[in-house]
Structures are given as structure tokens and as C-alpha cells.
Design an enzyme around this catalytic site. Structure first.
Site, PDB file in Angstrom:
ATOM      1  N   HIS A  49       0.835  -1.206   0.000  1.00  0.00           N
ATOM      2  CA  HIS A  49       0.000   0.000   0.000  1.00  0.00           C
ATOM      3  C   HIS A  49       0.869   1.255   0.000  1.00  0.00           C
ATOM      4  O   HIS A  49       0.653   2.178  -0.789  1.00  0.00           O
ATOM      5  CB  HIS A  49      -0.924  -0.016   1.229  1.00  0.00           C
ATOM      6  CG  HIS A  49      -1.625   1.274   1.479  1.00  0.00           C
ATOM      7  ND1 HIS A  49      -2.857   1.562   0.949  1.00  0.00           N
ATOM      8  CD2 HIS A  49      -1.253   2.359   2.207  1.00  0.00           C
ATOM      9  CE1 HIS A  49      -3.220   2.784   1.331  1.00  0.00           C
ATOM     10  NE2 HIS A  49      -2.269   3.282   2.105  1.00  0.00           N
ATOM     11  N   GLU A  50       1.869   1.280   0.882  1.00  0.00           N
ATOM     12  CA  GLU A  50       2.724   2.470   0.979  1.00  0.00           C
ATOM     13  C   GLU A  50       3.545   2.675  -0.290  1.00  0.00           C
ATOM     14  O   GLU A  50       3.693   3.796  -0.774  1.00  0.00           O
ATOM     15  CB  GLU A  50       3.632   2.381   2.214  1.00  0.00           C
ATOM     16  CG  GLU A  50       2.875   2.392   3.533  1.00  0.00           C
ATOM     17  CD  GLU A  50       1.974   3.596   3.742  1.00  0.00           C
ATOM     18  OE1 GLU A  50       2.230   4.671   3.161  1.00  0.00           O
ATOM     19  OE2 GLU A  50       0.989   3.462   4.494  1.00  0.00           O
ATOM     20  N   HIS A  53       1.438   4.263  -2.981  1.00  0.00           N
ATOM     21  CA  HIS A  53       1.353   5.728  -2.951  1.00  0.00           C
ATOM     22  C   HIS A  53       2.496   6.341  -3.758  1.00  0.00           C
ATOM     23  O   HIS A  53       2.298   7.309  -4.494  1.00  0.00           O
ATOM     24  CB  HIS A  53       1.439   6.254  -1.513  1.00  0.00           C
ATOM     25  CG  HIS A  53       0.158   6.213  -0.761  1.00  0.00           C
ATOM     26  ND1 HIS A  53      -1.003   6.812  -1.200  1.00  0.00           N
ATOM     27  CD2 HIS A  53      -0.150   5.645   0.441  1.00  0.00           C
ATOM     28  CE1 HIS A  53      -1.966   6.631  -0.312  1.00  0.00           C
ATOM     29  NE2 HIS A  53      -1.478   5.912   0.691  1.00  0.00           N
ATOM     30  N   GLU A 114      -6.115   6.719  -1.293  1.00  0.00           N
ATOM     31  CA  GLU A 114      -5.952   5.585  -0.388  1.00  0.00           C
ATOM     32  C   GLU A 114      -6.493   4.306  -1.025  1.00  0.00           C
ATOM     33  O   GLU A 114      -5.864   3.250  -0.950  1.00  0.00           O
ATOM     34  CB  GLU A 114      -6.648   5.848   0.955  1.00  0.00           C
ATOM     35  CG  GLU A 114      -5.983   6.898   1.803  1.00  0.00           C
ATOM     36  CD  GLU A 114      -4.581   6.518   2.241  1.00  0.00           C
ATOM     37  OE1 GLU A 114      -4.342   5.345   2.573  1.00  0.00           O
ATOM     38  OE2 GLU A 114      -3.715   7.394   2.233  1.00  0.00           O
TER      39      GLU A 114
END
Length: 197
Positions: A49-50, A53, A114
Site C-alpha cells: 500500500h505504501e 502511494h 488511499e
């Protein structure tokens, strides 16, 4: 922007269940996250997920959105001021409504980022050989660990339920990527990530 081929991970002593990634290939994980991400696959979901980004260049988008919002508010304020020089309570209410509307718009944009990072992370973890179903277990853990969430429309993040539903919708494709990865020999051998707590 050049995407790093290698990432450096740093663990920070902090009780919050948080992590972050920076464009230069740096990832930070707070020790509090290890109480929620209880398996290597769940930690892989967070890291994916990070990194998502960074790959989606969300930090650049956020700066552009904030600058655009500020310019829009200044322009609207100038127009309102040119129309009415009175400084009346109505004029102040208009300014406040514009500010609230802008903030809600930025929150919605952040929630979209997100969700996009969740989808990218799901695919990245599957391609690395981690079972993508662990992402859903992670968000169930997050939901259990959180002491209540603000209403989704007032939050920078989607609700846990929304995230679980979105990840579930992307699961068939992620499982295909996972099967291809494991068939190609990508089978991570990690130690459990949990921290006694």
C-alpha cells in the site's frame, strides 16, 4: 521520477499502527503496526500500500490539489469581496462554506488515493508471492484495533468496511497474480511480524 528497484526499510519505535514510504526508496514502519499486522502477509499488504502511494505519485497530486484549492479560495474570496464590500455576516458564512466545501473535496480526493494505493498494494503483494487474502485480514485487525472511526466523509481514509469490500472485489485478479508468482517460485519465507503486546 525514477522508481526505485530496491527499497530500504526502517523500523521506528512508535505505538501508532502506521507506516510510510518516500519516493527515494525509503519505507518507515512504526512498531505499533506490528501489533496489528500479525503475519508477514499482512505486513506485505501495508508495505505494498505504501509503495503504491509512491508509484501513483500521490504526494505530487496532494501538493497540486492543495495549491489549486488555495488559489480557488483566494479567487472566490476576491470575487465575493468585489461584489460586496460590507463584510456582512452573510459574506463570512459564504467564506466558511467555501472553506468547508474545499476541505471535504480534499478529503474525498485523499480517500480516492488511499483506495488506489490499496489496489496497487494488493497486486504488488500478490506478485511478490504473498497470499492477497491477508490484506482483508489486516483490515479486519485494523477495524478491531481502532477505537471507532470518524464518518467516512470526514476522514482522509476510506472506512475499514469500504476497504475490505474494495479488496474483496479485486481479489480474483490478485489471486491469479499470486498463483502465477508462486508457480514462478516466489514463495516468501518470512518470520512472523508480530510484536508481543
Amino acid at each position: 521520477m525514477k522508481i526505485p528497484s530496491r527499497w530500504e526499510l526502517q523500523v521506528f519505535e512508535d505505538d501508532s499502527a502506521n507506516a510510510f514510504a518516500l519516493p527515494g526508496g525509503k519505507i518507515g514502519v512504526h512498531t505499533g503496526l506490528l501489533r496489528v499486522a500479525r503475519t508477514p502477509g499482512q505486513l506485505a499488504a501495508v508495505l505494498g500500500h505504501e509503495v503504491g502511494h509512491v508509484l501513483a505519485r500521490h504526494s505530487n497530486e496532494r501538493v497540486s490539489q492543495q495549491l489549486g484549492a488555495q488559489l480557488g479560495l483566494l479567487t472566490a474570496g476576491s470575487l465575493i469581496g468585489a461584489i460586496s464590500q460590507t463584510g456582512s455576516p452573510d459574506q463570512q458564512l459564504i467564506y466558511q462554506a467555501l472553506g468547508v466545501g474545499t476541505q471535504l473535496g480534499l478529503l474525498k480526493f485523499s480517500r480516492l488515493q488511499e483506495s488506489e494505493a490499496d489496489g496497487i498494494g494488493l497486486e504488488l503483494m500478490a506478485q511478490a508471492g504473498f497470499d492477497p487474502r491477508e490484506s482483508i485480514e489486516l483490515w479486519k485487525n485494523m477495524e478491531h484495533a481502532s477505537q471507532g472511526q470518524p464518518p467516512e466523509f470526514l476522514s482522509t481514509h476510506p472506512s475499514h468496511g469500504t476497504r475490505i469490500a474494495d479488496l474483496s472485489a479485486g481479489m480474483p485478479e490478485a489471486q491469479q497474480s499470486w498463483k502465477r508468482a508462486t508457480s514462478a517460485g516466489r514463495q516468501p519465507r518470512c518470520l512472523p511480524s508480530g510484536v508481543p503486546g
